[in-house]
Design a protein around this motif. Structure first.
Motif, PDB file in Angstrom:
ATOM      1  N   ILE A   1       0.868  -1.193   0.000  1.00  0.00           N
ATOM      2  CA  ILE A   1       0.000   0.000   0.000  1.00  0.00           C
ATOM      3  C   ILE A   1       0.895   1.230   0.000  1.00  0.00           C
ATOM      4  N   ALA A   2       0.558   2.225  -0.811  1.00  0.00           N
ATOM      5  CA  ALA A   2       1.266   3.508  -0.745  1.00  0.00           C
ATOM      6  C   ALA A   2       0.363   4.518  -0.055  1.00  0.00           C
ATOM      7  N   ALA A   3       0.951   5.246   0.898  1.00  0.00           N
ATOM      8  CA  ALA A   3       0.266   6.369   1.541  1.00  0.00           C
ATOM      9  C   ALA A   3       0.982   7.623   1.044  1.00  0.00           C
ATOM     10  N   VAL A   4       0.382   8.280   0.052  1.00  0.00           N
ATOM     11  CA  VAL A   4       1.042   9.413  -0.615  1.00  0.00           C
ATOM     12  C   VAL A   4       0.699  10.689   0.148  1.00  0.00           C
ATOM     13  N   ASN A   5       1.656  11.100   0.977  1.00  0.00           N
ATOM     14  CA  ASN A   5       1.399  12.188   1.919  1.00  0.00           C
ATOM     15  C   ASN A   5       1.750  13.560   1.358  1.00  0.00           C
ATOM     16  N   GLY A   6       2.326  13.613   0.151  1.00  0.00           N
ATOM     17  CA  GLY A   6       2.708  14.911  -0.406  1.00  0.00           C
ATOM     18  C   GLY A   6       3.149  14.722  -1.840  1.00  0.00           C
ATOM     19  N   VAL A   7       4.108  15.549  -2.270  1.00  0.00           N
ATOM     20  CA  VAL A   7       4.520  15.517  -3.666  1.00  0.00           C
ATOM     21  C   VAL A   7       5.132  14.157  -4.036  1.00  0.00           C
ATOM     22  N   ALA A   8       4.749  13.684  -5.227  1.00  0.00           N
ATOM     23  CA  ALA A   8       5.260  12.400  -5.741  1.00  0.00           C
ATOM     24  C   ALA A   8       5.740  12.655  -7.167  1.00  0.00           C
ATOM     25  N   VAL A   9       7.055  12.767  -7.323  1.00  0.00           N
ATOM     26  CA  VAL A   9       7.619  13.141  -8.634  1.00  0.00           C
ATOM     27  C   VAL A   9       8.321  11.942  -9.260  1.00  0.00           C
ATOM     28  N   GLY A  10       8.232  11.821 -10.573  1.00  0.00           N
ATOM     29  CA  GLY A  10       8.987  10.802 -11.309  1.00  0.00           C
ATOM     30  C   GLY A  10       8.700   9.411 -10.770  1.00  0.00           C
ATOM     31  N   VAL A  11       9.766   8.758 -10.296  1.00  0.00           N
ATOM     32  CA  VAL A  11       9.581   7.397  -9.779  1.00  0.00           C
ATOM     33  C   VAL A  11       8.631   7.395  -8.570  1.00  0.00           C
ATOM     34  N   GLY A  12       8.457   8.556  -7.947  1.00  0.00           N
ATOM     35  CA  GLY A  12       7.485   8.673  -6.852  1.00  0.00           C
ATOM     36  C   GLY A  12       6.070   8.416  -7.344  1.00  0.00           C
ATOM     37  N   THR A  13       5.809   8.774  -8.599  1.00  0.00           N
ATOM     38  CA  THR A  13       4.503   8.474  -9.197  1.00  0.00           C
ATOM     39  C   THR A  13       4.518   7.105  -9.878  1.00  0.00           C
ATOM     40  N   THR A  14       5.609   6.781 -10.593  1.00  0.00           N
ATOM     41  CA  THR A  14       5.579   5.506 -11.341  1.00  0.00           C
ATOM     42  C   THR A  14       5.620   4.294 -10.412  1.00  0.00           C
ATOM     43  N   LEU A  15       6.221   4.426  -9.240  1.00  0.00           N
ATOM     44  CA  LEU A  15       6.246   3.263  -8.327  1.00  0.00           C
ATOM     45  C   LEU A  15       4.829   2.901  -7.876  1.00  0.00           C
ATOM     46  N   LEU A  16       3.924   3.906  -7.914  1.00  0.00           N
ATOM     47  CA  LEU A  16       2.543   3.650  -7.480  1.00  0.00           C
ATOM     48  C   LEU A  16       1.855   2.621  -8.374  1.00  0.00           C
ATOM     49  N   LEU A  17       2.325   2.530  -9.626  1.00  0.00           N
ATOM     50  CA  LEU A  17       1.737   1.572 -10.571  1.00  0.00           C
ATOM     51  C   LEU A  17       1.979   0.137 -10.126  1.00  0.00           C
ATOM     52  N   HIS A  18       2.936  -0.043  -9.221  1.00  0.00           N
ATOM     53  CA  HIS A  18       3.270  -1.394  -8.745  1.00  0.00           C
ATOM     54  C   HIS A  18       2.705  -1.671  -7.351  1.00  0.00           C
ATOM     55  N   CYS A  19       2.033  -0.674  -6.784  1.00  0.00           N
ATOM     56  CA  CYS A  19       1.408  -0.875  -5.474  1.00  0.00           C
ATOM     57  C   CYS A  19      -0.001  -1.426  -5.701  1.00  0.00           C
ATOM     58  N   ASP A  20      -0.499  -2.154  -4.713  1.00  0.00           N
ATOM     59  CA  ASP A  20      -1.833  -2.736  -4.869  1.00  0.00           C
ATOM     60  C   ASP A  20      -2.922  -1.720  -4.548  1.00  0.00           C
ATOM     61  N   LEU A  21      -2.653  -0.904  -3.554  1.00  0.00           N
ATOM     62  CA  LEU A  21      -3.616   0.112  -3.123  1.00  0.00           C
ATOM     63  C   LEU A  21      -2.850   1.412  -2.899  1.00  0.00           C
ATOM     64  N   VAL A  22      -3.451   2.520  -3.325  1.00  0.00           N
ATOM     65  CA  VAL A  22      -2.791   3.816  -3.166  1.00  0.00           C
ATOM     66  C   VAL A  22      -3.794   4.795  -2.565  1.00  0.00           C
ATOM     67  N   TYR A  23      -3.446   5.353  -1.406  1.00  0.00           N
ATOM     68  CA  TYR A  23      -4.270   6.374  -0.764  1.00  0.00           C
ATOM     69  C   TYR A  23      -3.463   7.661  -0.730  1.00  0.00           C
TER      70      TYR A  23
END
Ligand code: COA
Length: 257
Positions: A97-119
């Motif tokens: 699970i990703a808990a995106v608490n602020g800015v997500a740039v580059g791999v910060g956004t692309t890694l989310l594609l490999h997470c099962d759940l993103v909040y």
């Protein structure tokens, strides 16, 4: 493990925190290895059922550390911390699970594609600024984003690389749910706790079935990595990263189209 990546295991949940708040959690080579180590530990520890990835302070992550990009350009197809990280997140067998608490740039956004759940917190911001850096997408995002939203919308995100907000990230499918920033940790903890009560075999095998495209993902990462690595050593990236640290706009007019 480096203190730039913190891990804590409680009640079946491992929380992995990128902990470099003064640099917006920009990921260094040591941090990639720290996350890889944490994921390996979580995979091997039979008491860990779910992993939550988050960032310290106000950022999720500003992406790859740009100083490292210049000083230690990674070999994305060889034995580099970046390639180990991409392999680890894309093949992690438990629920991520990703808990995106602020800015997500580059791999910060692309890694989310490999997470099962993103909040995401309502204050989170996302971007894929690869062209502005003279680079191409990575983490198989050139495959996964068009598959998720179609070529046209993907082209808009990748070609312009503009920042988008959490509501748009949810609309596009990067994010499951957007919650007020102050509620994010509690919301994610409750979701993770629900998962810890479910059958671990069912969770693992359900994920495995949904990830049956993994061979294509690995192949695309290889293809992207070859191009990315070549560009990283070229003059257009040097201009882009130089411009970032000199706080000016890059000048690509000197390069032939
Ligand atoms: N690599 C290395 N250092 C970084 C970094 C990165 N990816 N992102 C931010 N930093 C550093 C800044 O240089 C600054 O350092 P300083 O305090 O020593 O000057 C510090 O982190 C804070 O960043 P700042 O730009 O002042 O914060 P901000 O809130 O105004 O903006 C970002 C945050 C993430 C939008 C902005 O820093 C940014 O665009 N970073 C680059 C992102 C990037 O291109 N990543 C690579 C993607 S492939």
């Amino acid at each position: 493990m480096t203190d730039l990546v913190l891990t804590e295991v409680r009640d079946g949940i491992m929380t992995v925190t990128m902990n470099r708040a003064d640099k917006k959690n920009a990921i260094t080579l040591a941090m990639y290895d720290g996350i890889v180590g944490a994921l390996a530990q979580a995979a091997a520890d039979t008491t860990v059922r779910v992993v939550v990835l988050t960032g310290a302070g106000t950022a999720f992550t500003a992406g790859n550390d740009l100083v490292d990009f210049m000083q230690n350009p990674p070999d994305l197809n060889g034995e580099s911390p970046v390639s180990r990280f991409l392999a680890a997140i894309s093949t992690f067998p438990k629920i991520l699970i990703a808990a995106v608490n602020g800015v997500a740039v580059g791999v910060g956004t692309t890694l989310l594609l490999h997470c099962d759940l993103v909040y995401a917190a309502d204050t989170a911001r996302f971007s894929l600024p690869f062209t502005a850096l003279g680079l191409v997408p990575e983490a198989a995002s050139s495959l996964l984003v068009p598959a998720m939203i179609g070529h046209r919308k993907a082209a808009e995100l990748f070609l312009f690389g503009d920042q988008f907000d959490a509501a748009r990230a949810a609309d596009l499918g990067f994010v499951n749910e957007v919650v007020p920033a102050a509620d994010l940790a509690g919301h994610v903890a409750a979701k993770a706790a629900r998962l810890t009560a479910l059958s671990p075999s069912a969770l693992r095998l359900t994920k495995q079935l949904m990830k049956s495209q993994t061979p294509a993902v690995a192949g695309r990462m290889k293809e992207e990595g070859a191009i990315f690595g070549e560009l990283l050593r070229g003059p257009e990236v040097a201009e882009a990263i130089g411009a970032f640290f000199e706080k000016r706009k890059p000048d690509f007019s000197q390069f032939a189209a």
